[in-house]
Design an enzyme around this catalytic site. Sequence first.
Site, PDB file in Angstrom:
ATOM      1  CE1 TYR A 178      -3.487   2.717   0.415  1.00 18.73           C
ATOM      2  CE2 TYR A 178      -2.114   3.472   2.255  1.00 18.73           C
ATOM      3  CZ  TYR A 178      -3.138   3.688   1.356  1.00 18.73           C
ATOM      4  OH  TYR A 178      -3.818   4.875   1.372  1.00 18.73           O
ATOM      5  NE  ARG A 226       1.848  13.404  11.402  1.00 19.48           N
ATOM      6  CZ  ARG A 226       2.167  14.038  10.274  1.00 19.48           C
ATOM      7  NH1 ARG A 226       3.227  14.823  10.247  1.00 19.48           N
ATOM      8  NH2 ARG A 226       1.443  13.881   9.180  1.00 19.48           N
ATOM      9  NE  ARG A 236      -8.588   8.183   6.621  1.00 14.70           N
ATOM     10  CZ  ARG A 236      -8.468   9.085   5.686  1.00 14.70           C
ATOM     11  NH1 ARG A 236      -8.749   8.772   4.452  1.00 14.70           N
ATOM     12  NH2 ARG A 236      -8.060  10.299   5.985  1.00 14.70           N
ATOM     13  CG  PHE A 297      12.469  18.527  -3.641  1.00 15.73           C
ATOM     14  CD1 PHE A 297      11.208  19.031  -3.362  1.00 15.73           C
ATOM     15  CD2 PHE A 297      12.576  17.360  -4.390  1.00 15.73           C
ATOM     16  CE1 PHE A 297      10.073  18.369  -3.817  1.00 15.73           C
ATOM     17  CE2 PHE A 297      11.453  16.703  -4.844  1.00 15.73           C
ATOM     18  CZ  PHE A 297      10.198  17.208  -4.558  1.00 15.73           C
TER      19      PHE A 297
END
Length: 444
Positions: A178, A226, A236, A297
């Site tokens: 997932y 978290r 969920r 980044f």
Amino acid sequence: MGKLLEFLLHPDELKAVIQLLKFRQPLHPHDLTKESPELQRCYYLLTKTSRSFAAVIEELHPELRDAIMIFYLVLRALDTIEDDMSIKSEIKVPLLRTFDEKLNTKDWTFDGNGPNEKDRLVLVEFDKILSIYHGLKPQYQDVVKDITYKMGNGMADYILDENFNLNGVETVKDYDLYCHYVAGLVGEGLTKLTVMAGFSDDSLAQDNFEKSNSMGLFLQKTNIIRDYHEDLLDGRSFWPKEIWSKYTKELPLFHKDASFEQAGLSCINELVLNALSHAKDCLSYLSMVKDPSTFSFCAIPQVMAIATLAEVYNNRKVLHGVVKIRKGTTCKLILESRTFPGVVAIFRRYIQVINHKSSVSDPNYLKIGIKCGEIEQFCEVMYPSVEPPKGSKIAANPIHDVLKSRQAIDDDMQMRIIKETILTNSVLVVIAVLAISSVAYLFL
Ligand code: D9A
């Protein structure tokens, strides 16, 4: 008031905020007012979805700035469809599966999100995104489209899985899959873009994008740990049953039943242990990113993640609400993560925090100790904390070649950082002297 006290307790963080906001020299200044209205609108949408990260994207090298901005918005659009519980699966699933085809059109928009969906504007104004998308270099367009296709279908597979929405993911393998769809693929796409631009080492595009995947999994798993409480309130959960079932029969018991709190902590800790398995991959990925703006980044989300893992580790507040790192800490981390040695130092620091927070009563106490030791050792081999004695032989390690090849880049950045720090310090000293003398003047 809370903020004021925070900065009194952490004056170094106040300085970091000032340095970041007032004295930092952007690597690639970007004057948006000279750009087309569509492009301006896209950057506006970007700031609406993620204020802090938008600033990082805007400072990217011009070669990749717009491509990554569009990639981010397209992914956000996909996410906003997946996330919206008010869209029926008969509509949602085909939309996700064919989302890549919308990128072939010039004017597709979507107004089907619920009114409370935070980023619905990205879909309502998707035509602006399309107009910039079609102006990107064809090879960049292909990457965005390919990842959109794979991610949309991966998400759709999970929605069809009825069990998924109610019980979350079953096994750790499912959890990894997932996370691969929603985050690992993002890493893969970004790696392709940065390698094409010549900004990171070609070898990152080998071995089936293993390290790129880890970059995504490390971030996604950190968010999932978290956001336990928030996600459960939304009905969920993404915590894998294979792990939580060792500690409870039913997930919500962790926050609903005080007698499960200790079990809840052990569960969090095992999830942190699982997330830490990606840390070494992330560090070695970052060692191969050469362009400084691309490096920042990539590094900023990773250092935020390790700081968050240290914060949530053994922290009961996770079970009852949101745990966040301070804004000041964030600014400090952003400034320190501009060189690779800086990133390694941050990782070491937080790994030590985790190790110290670990308690003998935790079922995974030994495993956590070993994992932290492994990561520390990895850091130590790259940047030994004590000078090796003269004439001693250091075992040959390919990482040393990588570090050597990026030394000049990091030294250059370090020089900029030193100048910037001197400037900040001088101005702050002048301000302090003026403040003190005017107070003194009033009283004398
Ligand atoms: C990223 Cl193009 C993300 N995700 C993030 C942000 O970082 C990654 C979504 C789209 C893109 C990039 C990211 C950045 C740099 C290199 C990466 C990478 O790989 C090589 O992705 C792996 O979180 C979302 C996923 C984790 C699902 C991939 C960082 C970000 N931070 C948020 C903080 C937050 O809590 O959401 O978006 C923010 O600053 O608002």
